[in-house]
Scaffold this active site. Structure first.
Site: not given
Ligand code: BGC
Length: 727
Positions: A268
């Site tokens: 993540d």
């Molecule tokens: C989120 C993810 C997301 C990523 C990219 C993170 O803050 O937890 O679910 O895919 O950002 O935007």
């Protein structure tokens, strides 16, 4: 319903098989990887956030011409390896801050999709999003959010698929299959136990091995088997003391060894804290400037040079990424294509129609055509419908109807804006009701005015909203005085209907005083139309709750949200003592009745279930009949629950099927039961164990209302850790 069935048939027929897959992706990945220089290999191991950021500035030349998506991994043109352009997510191609000009079809919330209990719609939605992503030139979708709803206040439940591992796993698997049918890689995320947003990066989620394998991990396992996602995204939190993205047990042992997962693990964004995560099974660092270092570049090179990380592990990570690209067919030349927005709007409409849950109806719905005057109050219902905030936020076709600043510290400084999607329920209701019906809108800003208006109308509809956002959890009470508004309107007009646009269950202190409650979730870009469809009876409600609806916070396994109000950076521990008894299983195990149970939802017709038979000795098959015993067509969600395992009381959904039925029609339903749903995780034998004894099944209209039952006796038996037949 017939219309919905037709649309699904059309969608299933059309998702052009545009993905150009290669016959042996492993062989191709190995051959290409063998030709790489070391620099090329490392280049694939980290992604950038292609937006200028102050903390770890990137040479602007590297980002030239790259759209402001969530993630960018530079490809290797000389070997035909494409750039990876990664966009969020499960509700549509996201564009949370409108940094790009593209406008996408906004589906209802994931929780709404789950309420449809319809795997075909999950596939259609996934294919629709994948098709749009491809048309914009993005070849990775950060979709497949599947964390089980362990708390009805989790700020991201709306992105996920409810509290049951079978329902969530099947729907996520289908959504992933749909997306990947378009040559766009999908993730499944967030691996694992990111069950609350409060202090998500500092939270240690503690759970027993069996509890984890039988719940969140089972949801992931089912989704991976069905959908074969190219990538798994690890979570922000710690699990049993170790960060998810650096968790050797979860990534190397469970995912890659036990399940034989062949794709790659991406982190993540901002979830990598050390170079050691690479050895622990993380293959790619995402949004690398959000971390302290681009760990998987120079620091990882140093580890390899010093012999602390074997070169074979680098090859393994690279091959996993390449394999996913070739297995999905994501190596197409980037070029924008036209989008069939009209066709895609139909997908959004069908999902919304099938997801709305009728919670209460004292003979007032569908609205009588003879109703002379209706006042619609609150919820911005004159301009649109609520949506959920954060990385999954879609900027809908037509642009936002309004953006209402919320602001706040941390992530809220970026994501703190309520986006109203331009699909006004008032306009849709006017179009759907006879011309003679007078329909007016009242903002609800002033309670006395709203009540006075309500007193003068035949009927009042209050639209109440609760905005939820990634990075924060919210209490169960409707915000901003809406409970008082509903109570005042209900006191002024006995014919009051409440429509909820919320990302989670909310408390309803006024429930006894209103005639009907319609849960519309965040209903997406055709949400206004879908609400009108349900209110007028153009569509017979068929949504069922994908999570239990507690009376209030005190019924939750954890009445307080851990760490709420604590300073950012505070380390907290949450003991998930309920283990795999999530949601309705926890209610059943503790003898507590929620306000509305999992699987519950009313219809304008009546269904009967019977003739249950269970056959087989290990792999069981259930068959039963569903009849529409009412006067109008409708869809039922037939639900089969395990009520006792080896004689001990349990409650587990072991099968479900959405059945469209004409009045008087009967259909036979056949369900193959996944043996893991009857089993317990046996840590000593490292396998799924079915204990010998009586197994009792019931056809239910919800988890709390078991109907006809049937029992079989099973012998003790073990099943291997993975039942993936594609391995
Ligand atoms: C989120 C993810 C997301 C990523 C990219 C993170 O803050 O937890 O679910 O895919 O950002 O935007």
């Amino acid at each position: 319903m017939v219309r919905a069935a037709l649309i699904i048939a059309m969608l299933l027929a059309s998702p052009a098989a545009i993905a150009q897959k290669v016959a042996d992706p492993d062989a191709k990945a190995a051959a290409i990887e063998a030709q790489m220089t070391d620099d090329e290999r490392f280049q694939l191991l980290y992604g950038l956030l292609p937006i200028p950021l102050p903390n770890l500035p990137i040479d602007p030349k590297l980002l030239k011409g790259i759209p402001a998506v969530a993630g960018y991994v530079r490809g290797i043109p000389r070997l035909g390896v494409p750039d990876l352009l990664e966009t969020d997510a499960s509700l549509g191609v996201a564009n949370p801050l409108q940094l790009r000009p593209d406008r996408a079809t906004a589906l209802p919330a994931g929780l709404a999709l789950a309420a449809s209990f319809n795997p075909k719609l999950a596939f259609a939605g996934g294919a629709m999003i994948g098709g749009e992503a491809r048309a914009f030139g993005y070849n990775v979708l950060l979709g497949g959010g599947i964390n089980l709803a362990r708390d009805p206040r989790n700020g991201r439940n709306f992105e996920y698929l409810g509290e049951d591992p079978l329902l969530a796993g099947v729907l996520a698997g289908e959504a992933i299959r749909g997306t990947q049918s378009q040559g766009v890689i999908s993730t499944v995320k967030h691996f694992s136990l990111n069950a609350q947003e409060t202090l998500r990066s500092y939270l240690d989620a503690r759970i027993s091995e069996a509890g984890h394998r039988e719940s969140d991990l089972l949801a992931f396992q089912i989704a991976i088997e069905r959908g074969q996602p190219g990538s798994v995204m690890c979570a922000y939190n710690l699990i049993n003391g170790t960060y998810a993205c650096g968790n050797d047990h979860l990534q190397n042992e469970v995912l890659k060894r036990d399940w034989g997962y062949k794709g790659w693990v991406m982190s993540d964004w901002g979830a990598v804290h050390d170079v050691s995560y690479f050895a622990a099974g993380l293959d790619q660092q995402s949004g690398a400037q959000l971390d302290d270092k681009i760990w998987f570049n120079a620091p990882l090179k140093a580890e390899v040079a010093a012999g602390r990380v074997p070169r074979s592990r680098v090859s393994d990570a690279v091959r996993r990424i390449l394999r996913a690209i070739y297995a999905v067919g994501a190596d197409w030349p980037r070029a924008t294509q036209p989008i069939d927005y009209k066709g895609n709007a139909q997908v959004a409409r069908t999902v919304a129609d099938e997801s709305i849950v009728l919670l209460k109806n004292e003979g007032i719905l569908p609205l009588a055509k003879s109703t002379r005057s209706i006042v619609v109050i609150g919820g911005f219902a004159d301009i649109g419908v609520m949506s959920g905030g954060g990385s999954s936020q879609v900027t809908p076709v037509g642009g936002p109807a309004a953006i209402i600043p919320v602001s706040g510290p941390g992530l809220l400084s970026t994501f703190g804006r309520q986006l109203i999607i331009p699909s006004p329920p008032v306009r849709a209701l006017k179009a759907a009701m006879p011309k003679e019906t007078e329909i007016i809108y009242e903002s609800g800003y002033d309670v006395a005015t709203a009540a006075a208006r309500a007193a003068k109308a035949d009927l009042a509809i209050v639209v109440a909203t609760q905005w939820q956002v990634e990075g924060a959890d919210a209490g169960m009470a409707l915000p901003q005085g809406q409970d008082a508004l509903i109570a005042a309107v209900a006191a002024a007009n006995p014919n009051t209907v409440v429509v909820l646009e919320t990302g989670n269950p909310v408390t309803m202190p006024w429930l006894d005083r209103v005639k009907a409650v319609v849960q519309a979730w965040y209903p997406g870009q055709q949400g206004g139309e879908a609400i009108a469809d349900i209110l007028t009876g153009r569509v017979n409600p068929s949504g069922r709750l994908p999570l239990s609806w507690p009376v209030d916070e005190t019924q939750n396994p954890r009445p307080l949200i851990a760490g709420l109000g604590a300073a950012a950076g505070t380390r907290i521990t949450v003991e998930y003592r309920e283990g795999s008894d999530v949601g309705y299983r926890w209610f059943a195990a503790n003898g507590v009745r929620p306000l509305y149970p999992f699987g519950y939802g009313l219809s304008y017709t009546r269904f009967e279930h019977g003739g249950l038979t269970i056959t087989g000795r290990g792999d069981l098959t259930a068959e039963f009949m569903v009849t529409n015993a009412g006067k109008i067509a409708g869809a039922d969600v037939a639900q089969l629950y395990l009520m006792a395992a080896a004689g001990k009381p349990v409650r587990r959904l072991v099968g479900f099927e959405k059945v469209n039925l004409q009045p008087g029609e009967t259909r036979r339903v056949r369900i193959q039961i996944d043996p893991r749903l009857l089993a317990s995780w046996d840590e000593t034998r490292h396998s799924w164990r079915i204990d010998g004894g009586r197994y009792t099944f019931a056809l239910g209209t919800s988890a709390e209302t078991p109907g006809p039952q049937e029992s079989v006796t099973l012998k003790k038996r073990h099943y291997p850790v993975s039942l993936d037949r594609t391995r």
